[in-house]
Write a protein that holds these residues in place. Structure first.
Motif, PDB file in Angstrom:
ATOM      1  N   MET A  45      30.270  37.365 -12.650  1.00  0.00           N
ATOM      2  CA  MET A  45      29.542  37.955 -12.308  1.00  0.00           C
ATOM      3  C   MET A  45      29.555  37.497 -10.675  1.00  0.00           C
ATOM      4  SD  MET A  45      27.606  41.072 -11.481  1.00  0.00           S
ATOM      5  CE  MET A  45      26.378  40.806 -13.155  1.00  0.00           C
ATOM      6  N   SER A  46      29.426  36.276 -10.158  1.00  0.00           N
ATOM      7  CA  SER A  46      30.104  35.603  -8.636  1.00  0.00           C
ATOM      8  C   SER A  46      31.639  36.705  -8.697  1.00  0.00           C
ATOM      9  CB  SER A  46      30.542  34.115  -9.203  1.00  0.00           C
ATOM     10  OG  SER A  46      28.859  33.579  -9.776  1.00  0.00           O
ATOM     11  N   VAL A  47      32.414  36.785  -9.381  1.00  0.00           N
ATOM     12  CA  VAL A  47      33.715  36.913  -9.028  1.00  0.00           C
ATOM     13  C   VAL A  47      33.859  38.450  -8.528  1.00  0.00           C
ATOM     14  CG1 VAL A  47      36.304  37.744  -9.728  1.00  0.00           C
ATOM     15  CG2 VAL A  47      35.190  35.676 -10.020  1.00  0.00           C
ATOM     16  N   LEU A  48      32.773  39.434  -9.102  1.00  0.00           N
ATOM     17  CA  LEU A  48      32.827  40.420  -8.488  1.00  0.00           C
ATOM     18  C   LEU A  48      31.851  40.815  -7.450  1.00  0.00           C
ATOM     19  CD1 LEU A  48      32.796  43.490  -9.869  1.00  0.00           C
ATOM     20  CD2 LEU A  48      30.729  43.087 -10.942  1.00  0.00           C
ATOM     21  N   GLU A  55      22.291  38.024  -9.122  1.00  0.00           N
ATOM     22  CA  GLU A  55      22.429  38.549 -10.789  1.00  0.00           C
ATOM     23  C   GLU A  55      23.896  37.385 -11.475  1.00  0.00           C
ATOM     24  OE1 GLU A  55      23.616  42.230 -10.402  1.00  0.00           O
ATOM     25  OE2 GLU A  55      23.346  41.799  -7.950  1.00  0.00           O
ATOM     26  N   PRO A  56      24.348  36.065 -10.480  1.00  0.00           N
ATOM     27  CA  PRO A  56      25.090  35.589 -11.585  1.00  0.00           C
ATOM     28  C   PRO A  56      24.392  34.737 -12.288  1.00  0.00           C
ATOM     29  CG  PRO A  56      25.654  35.899  -9.349  1.00  0.00           C
ATOM     30  CD  PRO A  56      24.731  35.900  -9.228  1.00  0.00           C
ATOM     31  N   TYR A  57      23.161  34.976 -12.144  1.00  0.00           N
ATOM     32  CA  TYR A  57      22.421  34.059 -13.589  1.00  0.00           C
ATOM     33  C   TYR A  57      21.696  34.839 -13.860  1.00  0.00           C
ATOM     34  CZ  TYR A  57      22.620  29.672 -10.438  1.00  0.00           C
ATOM     35  OH  TYR A  57      23.156  28.711  -9.729  1.00  0.00           O
ATOM     36  N   ALA A  58      21.402  35.836 -13.459  1.00  0.00           N
ATOM     37  CA  ALA A  58      21.307  37.149 -14.412  1.00  0.00           C
ATOM     38  C   ALA A  58      22.173  36.893 -15.318  1.00  0.00           C
ATOM     39  CB  ALA A  58      20.880  38.356 -14.192  1.00  0.00           C
ATOM     40  N   ALA A  59      23.503  37.130 -15.618  1.00  0.00           N
ATOM     41  CA  ALA A  59      24.731  37.408 -16.100  1.00  0.00           C
ATOM     42  C   ALA A  59      24.510  36.540 -17.419  1.00  0.00           C
ATOM     43  CB  ALA A  59      25.089  37.699 -15.416  1.00  0.00           C
ATOM     44  N   ALA A  60      24.448  35.237 -16.833  1.00  0.00           N
ATOM     45  CA  ALA A  60      23.999  33.591 -17.825  1.00  0.00           C
ATOM     46  C   ALA A  60      22.864  33.797 -18.669  1.00  0.00           C
ATOM     47  CB  ALA A  60      23.802  32.803 -17.141  1.00  0.00           C
TER      48      ALA A  60
END
Length: 211
Positions: A198-201, A92-97
């Motif tokens: 996203m990583s924080v979330l 998900e972090p890379y998906a958000a990017a």
């Protein structure tokens, strides 16, 4: 589910057809169709003079929608939650990017609607539906068609995790600010900020799971 739970370890034979038909109260035709389904999912294999046996775990297709749902029902809850969380943290972090870089008007509109639904949510059920939709919309905004079915695949199991996390929080929408940070970074097309947010979330999510 009995196989996934470990009642029939890898390499062990399944009971004979007559026994299974009696246990489940089904006809031979229905039983054989079910066994074909389990074969296609990598759970079992049938060989002449050997019978039907459970395959090694590395042959199981746990990213099949049925398999993932069955596994979520029999796996130790904490173990399953952490494995699902690990999968999310990888993707998900890379998906958000990617969503920040590639979103189009239509996918951004869907993400905006999901975010607004989270803001307006009045209870856990409304929040969880909107939260799930938000994460699916992030995947949909990546312009990578391979990520969309992945989101749909884990949707049912993720919904259960989101509901548990919302109930563990002091208030059901305790992570609203973290979601908004992801949303605003995607809208601004700031890929680095979207990935960090996203990583924080997901870090907040992991803390609730482990807490």
């Amino acid at each position: 589910m009995a196989i996934l739970r470990g009642d029939f370890p890898p390499g062990s034979p399944l009971p004979r057809e007559a026994e299974l038909m009696t246990h489940f109260g089904v006809s031979r035709t229905v039983l054989r169709e079910a066994l074909r389904t389990l074969t296609s999912k990598g759970l079992i294999e049938s060989r002449p003079k050997v019978g039907t046996r459970v395959r090694a775990r590395n042959a199981w297709n746990l990213l099949d929608a049925d398999m993932l749902l069955w596994y979520s029902r029999v796996a130790p809850p904490m173990q399953f939650a952490l494995k699902l969380q690990e999968m999310r943290e990888m993707i998900e972090p890379y998906a958000a990017a990617l969503a920040a870089e590639n979103h189009e008007a239509a996918t951004l509109d869907l993400l905006t609607q999901a975010h607004c639904s989270m803001v307006r949510a009045q209870n856990v059920e409304e929040w969880v539906r909107a939260d799930l939709q938000f994460h699916l919309c992030v995947l949909g905004a990546c312009s990578n068609e391979l990520l969309v079915p992945l989101g749909a695949l884990i949707g049912q199991t993720l919904e259960g995790q989101l509901q548990l996390n919302a109930k563990r929080a002091d208030v059901f929408n305790a992570s609203q600010a973290e979601h908004t940070a992801v949303f605003e970074a995607i809208v601004a097309r700031d890929a680095d900020a979207a990935r960090r947010a996203m990583s924080v979330l997901l870090g907040v999510t992991r803390a609730r799971i482990e807490g």
